[in-house]
Enzyme design. Structure first.
Site, PDB file in Angstrom:
ATOM      1  CG  ASP A  29      -2.102   0.920   1.075  1.00 14.13           C
ATOM      2  OD1 ASP A  29      -2.327   1.379  -0.060  1.00 14.13           O
ATOM      3  OD2 ASP A  29      -2.795   1.176   2.069  1.00 14.13           O
ATOM      4  NE  ARG A  60      -3.066   3.235 -11.672  1.00 10.33           N
ATOM      5  CZ  ARG A  60      -4.207   3.717 -12.152  1.00 10.33           C
ATOM      6  NH1 ARG A  60      -4.546   4.967 -11.909  1.00 10.33           N
ATOM      7  NH2 ARG A  60      -5.023   2.982 -12.877  1.00 10.33           N
ATOM      8  CE  LYS A  81      -7.322  -3.970  -1.617  1.00  8.34           C
ATOM      9  NZ  LYS A  81      -7.970  -2.801  -2.174  1.00  8.34           N
ATOM     10  CB  CYS A 139     -29.663  21.771  -9.927  1.00  9.90           C
ATOM     11  SG  CYS A 139     -29.194  21.095  -8.328  1.00  9.90           S
TER      12      CYS A 139
END
Length: 664
Positions: free
Chosen positions: A114, A133, A308, A426
């Site tokens: 990680d 990346r 994972k 909006c």
């Protein structure tokens, strides 16, 4: 010995000591002796600048200041990985793999570290560039900072290819991270939150000398390029290690899915003994020819998958449920939580997804909830602790009106989310559409970020993305944090975006369900915006892989008068709304209606070039042989089962040369 020879000898010696210490973890001299030799080399280089070398060990101390990090396209795209969260997912992946390739399978199992992903380019054995990346297509040039990391070799040793990219992770070991935080606390600074974010942030520090002071490491795991003379993933790892890269030794080669599961079970327990953060296992098909056969989806390789580890969970109180409006008008409920530490970060908010999810879990304000990080990245609520629910708790009533503009919400049949239909009025939708338009994969407008877009809308300088092309330097300079150079960059970036090709402009328009891949298909089929605009529902459904939902969305987009006006303005401003004449010249409809399977190793043209030729001439590329296959283009080492299936279905097998001759 003359000066130059002595300098070269010192460099070689120090490079070897660096390798022994930072890669092998087997130092043979003391830090003191190493520093003495480094100082001697520095003095000699200072006295004899004619022998300077950007790859000298003395350059690792940093000192280069980088104000802006240039964006660079990756020569070979950096794909993300598909994730799995159960052993059933892995078994399904293996089943899919076996359908796509022939022969026995071997798997390489590697730990998934990680950190911050990086791509290093080497030419003639020296480091040329290091690129983050980014979005996988392009990233930031951080070469000066990466050169300070001592486990990154500046020069390689052994028999390496002339040019290649090698990918890996920049990580911050736990021991170094703790030491950094101890030092910060001692001088009264806030400690860093977690190793991963600290490692990632280090890559974008402007002063490389500061990066050099951080105990970063670079773990490498994948070689990419052409003519590499490598046949398997595991061989690539071993060669990279021999050339001088720090390649984790945990990787193993196994012959069955049982071996993969055994590796996962072992590291699920022992990962906590590692010196770095790891959140899973990456499983890859070992044979590179088989990888080539399997290819890629739009986002990930078919020959690899990430398993994972189970996410960390914590409990905390849900204080309030609020609602966000996205660029498509989709409403996302958000849980505002009592801040809690989770997997190294402080979590304050979590997505509740939609009304059905709230109802299913019976989530209420004031509840104590269990939170985990989905894939250890995005926090999500997985359950409510009903034993701690307040006595007078009331069920959550999902909002009926848009929280931004007050318009009654709609929910289409078969869809989970509510939508605000106020497309033109909006503000979050307006801002969101413009932010999507300028994003990297779309128009990639340099000098213009999401906050600036929101400010431009707030100041009534723009109301839709076509208004960007009317902006002047005089209008943007008064904006907050906008200096003269920033204003120049913004205006120049908008002007440069007029050269972005049609397929990316089509994606940038923000038509619902039209992602990158769909935009490419529509651009290739219709060639220009006018033909797409005039297309009927039946015309759109006739396009390969365009379903009714996408087709209806395209028709609805062009049914709005405001969208037609915006598209016309973009065209008038010179934005590319048709395929260029050069690209059109290379395209034909010779292969219209024909489907091809490409299998084997080719001599005169690469597999990717073959596929491009098929698509450029109107054909379709399939990964597996079926009764709908028109031809199989066979190269060397074509799998026997594919050949047998083609013969059984009486599908013609042709060589690359027959195919190329047919095109001529």
């Amino acid at each position: 010995m003359d000066i130059q020879q002595h300098i070269l000898q010192l460099r070689d010696e120090l490079n070897q000591h660096n390798y022994n210490y930072y890669v092998l973890d087997q130092p043979v001299i003391s830090d003191y002796d190493f520093d003495l030799k480094l100082k001697e080399l520095q003095m000699l280089e200072d006295a004899h600048p004619e022998y300077a070398d950007p790859h000298s060990p003395t350059q690792r101390v940093g000192g280069e200041i980088t104000k802006t990090f240039n964006t660079i396209f990756h020569e070979h795209r950096m794909y993300s990985l598909d994730n799995s969260y159960s052993k059933e997912d892995l078994l399904d992946w293996v089943t899919r793999v076996k359908k796509g390739i022939d022969g026995e399978l071997q798997f390489v199992c590697e730990l998934k570290y990680d950190g911050a992903s990086i791509s290093l380019t080497y030419e003639n054995g020296t480091l040329q560039k290091a690129v983050t990346r980014g979005d996988g297509v392009q990233g930031d040039d951080v070469t000066a900072n990466i050169k300070t990391i001592r486990s990154v070799p500046l020069r390689l040793k052994g028999d390496y290819p002339d040019k290649f990219d090698i990918r890996g992770e920049i990580v911050l070991p736990f021991a170094g991270f703790l030491k950094m935080n101890e030092d910060r606390i001692e001088i009264g600074e806030e400690p860093y939150r977690n190793p991963r974010n600290t490692a990632s942030g280090s890559l974008k520090l402007q002063d490389s000398a500061e990066v050099a002071r951080r105990p970063l490491e670079c773990l490498l795991y994948n070689i990419t390029g052409t003519n590499l003379n490598i046949k398997t993933q595991f061989e690539g790892l071993e060669k990279a290690r021999a050339w001088g890269f720090k390649v984790p030794k945990a990787a193993v080669l196994v012959n069955s899915i049982e071996g993969v599961l055994k590796f996962i079970d072992y590291w699920n327990i022992h990962r906590h003994d590692l010196p770095y953060e790891t959140d899973g296992v990456v499983v890859k098909i070992n044979n590179l020819h088989q990888q080539d056969e399997l290819g890629f989806t739009a986002k990930a390789p078919r020959w690899a998958i990430a398993y994972k580890f189970k996410a960390e969970q914590v409990s905390t109180r849900l204080n309030e449920i609020t609602y966000q409006v996205g660029r498509t008008g989709a409403i996302t409920p958000v849980a505002n939580l009592e801040p809690v530490e989770l997997a190294g970060t402080t979590v304050k908010r979590a997505s509740l997804h939609n009304a059905d999810q709230i109802e299913k879990l019976d989530i209420r304000e004031g509840d104590v909830v269990f939170v985990e990080k989905g894939g250890e990245i995005i926090p999500k609520i997985i359950a409510v602790d009903l034993t701690k629910r307040p006595e007078h708790s009331q069920p959550t009533h999902y909002i009926e009106k848009c929280p931004e503009c007050g318009t009654p919400l709609v929910r289409n049949a078969g869809e989970a989310q509510h939508y605000c239909p106020n497309y033109n009025g909006c503000q979050p939708q307006i801002v969101g559409r413009i932010q999507h338009f300028i994003s990297r994969k779309a128009m990639d407008i340099e000098g213009l970020g999401g906050e600036t877009v929101a400010l431009l809308v707030k100041e009534n300088l723009i109301n839709d993305y076509s208004d960007l092309y009317t902006l002047t330097k005089a209008q943007v300079i008064p904006l907050e944090r906008m200096a003269e150079k920033s204003a120049d960059n913004l205006i120049n970036g908008i002007e440069a975006s007029k050269d972005i090709p049609f397929e990316r402009v089509l994606y940038a328009l923000g038509i619902r369900y039209v992602g990158e891949t769909v935009a490419k298909k529509l651009a290739k089929h219709f060639k220009d915006i006018e033909k797409l605009k005039a297309a009927l529902l039946i015309d759109l459904i006739a396009v390969d892989e365009i379903g009714i939902r996408i087709a209806e969305s395209v028709v609805d987009f062009f049914a709005l008068e405001q969208n037609l006006t915006i598209v016309k303005r973009l065209k008038d401003f010179g934005v590319q709304l048709e395929i260029s004449s050069e690209e059109l010249a290379s395209q034909t409809n010779k292969l219209q209606g024909q489907a091809f399977v490409v299998s084997g190793v080719f001599e005169s043209v690469s597999r990717d070039d073959l596929k491009k030729l098929i698509e450029d001439n109107g054909g379709k590329v399939s990964s597996s042989i079926s009764s709908k296959t028109s031809y199989v283009i066979a190269g060397a080492n074509m799998g026997p089962s594919k050949r047998t299936k083609a013969e059984q279905l009486k599908i013609r097998i042709i060589s690359e040369y027959e195919f190329l001759k047919f095109l001529e």
